[in-house]
Design an enzyme around this catalytic site. Structure first.
Site, PDB file in Angstrom:
ATOM      1  N   GLY A 133      54.717  37.459  16.931  1.00 16.73           N
ATOM      2  CA  GLY A 133      53.883  38.282  16.079  1.00 16.73           C
ATOM      3  C   GLY A 133      54.259  38.113  14.616  1.00 16.73           C
ATOM      4  CB  CYS A 134      52.364  38.740  11.502  1.00 23.59           C
ATOM      5  SG  CYS A 134      51.521  40.261  11.972  1.00 23.59           S
TER       6      CYS A 134
END
Lengths: 351, 351, 351, 351
Positions: free
Chosen positions: C153-154
């Site tokens: 994920g970011c």
């Protein structure tokens, strides 16, 4: 090949650094700043420093002075300097390097018109005739052998690309009305209250309307030429909108009756195919109005139109810092030195 | 006095809640939402809940249904509903309350023109004649006794205020070209990919150009009336720009030769003095082009102009949600019920 | 080499199309969309269509179905699909193509933790063990031979890159507090009122604070691993800020006393040199806090720090759509297939 | 009553002009600017000119000098001037008018701490003791009789309101970590490249972290006081985000074990009810994290929290120019002169 960028810390200079950092025919870059010579590029623009590092061995990764850049004997010089200053600073390079000037100093050949727009006569009237107007898709042949290329303004680029083929083939009857929207980077990187974030966000408006903006005579001279020596009645009104980058131009004009009779989407498609069929950076689509985001970060101009009787509306978008400034400057270099026209440039917009 | 707001959870409804929360003649407010009746207002709009609390005793601080609102017998009903839906939902209130409709359902009297713009005939043709077009500065006298007020669109309001006096006094020769810039709230609070933050920030462009936008016939009918029954050749092109709220309109037209001969700044000042000298919400200044921020959050319209020979350029700004929608609706109520025209409204823009 | 992009019309899909259009080892691209198969790519994304055209001969420039993409036998598949859907849609490709999954479906190995975060057990528990967590700078060796890569994920990417070396070398004493700022594109291209331009501009705030965001367990498991099997007390609080793209993370933790005694800028420089000295996409500078713009459009992560006694503050920025999603996915492909790690990716940020 | 605003052309001055234009107890306003005395207010701020006109009869609608303002003998003076300058310019008013100073010049009583933060000793040490710290909800009683009120900074206001009751009632164990997000107007209306639209849009980042921002000691002294003379270990890290106006603060701290044992939502509700139950501008809601837009344009502070074991997270939002500056200044005047506390101020946020 060696390149010098005069004014490397302004917005157009910063974009030039990015574009040239990926250009496969540019090996060394002198980033020039009179006021900050000696400063590390890293402090000026950390984003681009890494990529550029490999090409700035000659300068030790530092900003250099004009004298140091002159000593490097660059084959090409990009002048990203303020109007009225550029022609002076470039003096040591004229005749020795190909100079691509992004200021207005060589855009208007008529000294009287120039003085009216810029408040003083052109600095170097002796070079006005030699300077080629670097609107790539129109003056490509002249650019190939130019020693001094005058890069067009952003408003003129976005306005002229859709209009010139129309005027050349169909002519015009009456006024040409251009309304343009521009992002704030068009105002440059000058500390001014008027360009603060707080002043420009949630705000928009027109300025210098009708015949009063400096780009009006620059556009008009090209329209006159496209009309074969006519006298275009041009109303050009720019508007500031809260974009960082981007430009949209909406134009309306009436065609002469005979020209209008056969006007339809097919004719418009043929028109642009004739003029821009081999150009990698101009795209047109009669079925979809362009959005400025379509070309964000790219060197492209996207065009559309709407026909209402003999009235024709034209719509065009560019990135004001790329096709409207630094990207077209690189395109001019590509044409001048015989490189692939798209080298170092993008044709598609960022999300 | 009791007011009902139909569509209280959309942008114009939310602004109406704010304006009426401070209006000294409105004591009770029914915030109506068909789909969310029963929900706490606090969850819908925490910002405005506190202020409104004191005026929603009747509803227990909750959103109510149309039936509940009908039972309250409000003296005034604001319909902030989608086009084609409004005329239906308002049915129980016609004749019983003063209805101020912010949709387009009663703006165009000619059913053929309406159907062309909105894809179906008007829902309530029987009420079209009785509906008064609520452009306050133009139809103030009719509004005073109206039972159904059709609140103008945002584009028409910003376009018509500068233009109507010009057309009435000077007339026009040829095309009227209007280019408008609008903030995104004009599209309403509908979940649509096209209105997402990511789609609209760093983006701008024209849409529905020339004669194809639904507001074009709404504007044209008023221009025709101002010309004493003429047939205005109107090109209206809206553009979306990344503002939350705000609208700017740039207009160009040619005056008939005789009218143009005496055209100067003094004449323009006199013109607007004549038409708007007693209006608290219209200001004009020939020396400074208006910016949309000048009127952000206010019910004002600011106007400027530029004269070039017999061409006249007009510039105007409004807040699209206030003078372009909810604020003008309150102004209409103020006029209709004999309140101070500025009650609950601001004349100056936020920073 | 052939690539398929599942979910080509979302933001991460659109960025993947851009990146792969310039990737010299990708010759053919299947842009896959279940709901829009058959539609012209030009209508979906005019900006990227031209560049991509040459690589979509196989699909005639159209979006294709999963079945059509399967028939193309792509060597690599990028799944840019919603959580809980991705593992299902990818089924035909497992074992036949290298699958790089940008969803959360394979990020958390513990089914109990997964279910707590995502509301249901993992779809494909049989593949959890085989999936490699694609944090390139940490798991590069495993990625080289992976058949299924779970792209981080970011928030985890931006949080973990500065923290992992610190925890591995110094450990931690007490809470780790992470505050993150994210652009709106992190929410995807879903039509939702909450992500409208009008809702997000001039607005910011925290959400899912402390231990309640889905990325908290994803980050925690990597911190636990970096601590050699510890139990990190992680407070992670994301904030939405009105950016299209960009992410900034501010972290604070206390080092164990013995580790803190020798803590200084030199030690931090050595630390990151040890872990990231050969990584082209991680840069650090103790003297300047990073700005999200430094890396806009690039695959880079920039890191800084501040030492206060035995408290250490860490600062990091990435572009959430590039290093935080599509760019790291391409980097994973580059590592997996032995391409140059930077192929098709930028190291510097756009202006 | 007569008011003078020193620094009327900055952002806080411009907001003060707006607020006082609607304040029913202020009849005359002297808008003061040393550098632009004599200029028409209309040119400075066309938005507010009309409303203000009626209250500037005394100055002919013009900006005036400090001497002219002194001659007017205003009952209240708002000093919206830069730090280190304010105490000097206010000299003629001390003792003659109630001075509400929006700069930092009287916020820190300890000259050593002041000099460390501002680089020089306080200009008027003789007045430090007399100055009352104008955090209205905490020092209301002192404000009622103050001759010199030192208006708190924006970061301190947003940080202290949720924290002070917690520290007073529960105490703290270990570090207090505050992360704050601020709109760009916090930097004032100074022409600086760093605050240009192009520099700040699509950009965010931390600055002056931990113990290095000037507001850290201002916050710390109040936390120390709330702890009954403790020594708070405060880490305060501000971040710039692309808002015009708005501020969000996320805080985390651990409570002492005994205090934490009974911690729940009910206890938090009771806590804030006890401290702010009679305050019109503080609202709290444990069930919904506040967004900066909730209070845009208002003088309100909205608070929420999240409990995790004995860790407590606090969330608060204000409009940095209103409750964080000009609005709280008006609130201070209201308290000092016995006006209704909400006079001239809004409790709800704009859309």
């Amino acid at each position: 090949m060696k390149a010098a960028i005069l004014g490397a810390t302004g917005y157009t200079g910063m974009i030039l650094l990015r574009l040239l950092s990926e250009h496969q025919h540019i090996d060394e870059i002198a980033a020039v700043s009179s006021s900050r010579a000696g400063m590390d590029l890293k402090e000026v623009d950390p984003g681009v420093y890494t990529a550029l590092g490999k090409k700035t061995g000659c300068t030790g990764g530092k900003l250099v002075s004009v004298d140091e850049a002159t000593a490097m004997k660059p084959e090409v010089v990009f002048a990203a300097l303020p109007h009225l200053e550029s022609a002076k600073v470039c003096a040591p390079f004229f005749g020795n390097s190909v100079v691509i000037d992004l200021s207005a100093d060589f855009r208007i050949k008529d000294p009287v018109v120039f003085e009216k727009a810029y408040g003083q006569p052109p600095e170097r009237q002796d070079l006005l005739d030699a300077a080629v107007y670097g609107l790539c898709e129109v003056y490509g042949d002249d650019i190939k052998s130019a020693g001094l290329i005058s890069n067009p303004g952003c408003y003129p680029t976005a306005s002229l690309l859709p209009l010139i083929p129309v005027l050349k083939e169909f002519g015009v009857d009456g006024k040409i009305v251009i309304n343009a929207l521009s992002g704030i980077s068009g105002a440059g990187r000058k500390a001014a209250v008027n360009n603060l974030f707080v002043e420009r966000t949630e705000n928009c408006g027109a300025y210098s309307p009708g015949k009063s903006h400096r780009h009006q005579p620059e556009i008009k001279k090209e329209l006159d030429a496209a009309l074969g020596g006519g006298d275009a009645d041009l109303f050009f009104t720019p508007h500031l909108v809260p974009l960082k980058r981007g430009m949209e131009v909406t134009t309306i004009l009436d065609l002469p009756k005979e020209a209008a009779s056969g006007l339809n989407d097919e004719a418009m498609n043929s028109l642009y195919e004739k003029y821009y069929g081999s150009s990698p950076f101009v795209a047109w689509d009669g079925g979809r109005l362009p959005q400025s985001r379509d070309v964000w970060g790219s060197n492209s101009c996207r065009i559309s139109w709407k026909i209402e009787g003999r009235s024709l509306m034209l719509f065009s978008v560019i990135d004001n810092l790329v096709k409207g400034a630094s990207g077209q400057a690189v395109q001019n270099m590509n044409i001048r030195f015989g490189f692939e026209e798209t080298e170092g440039l993008r044709v598609y917009g960022e999300l």
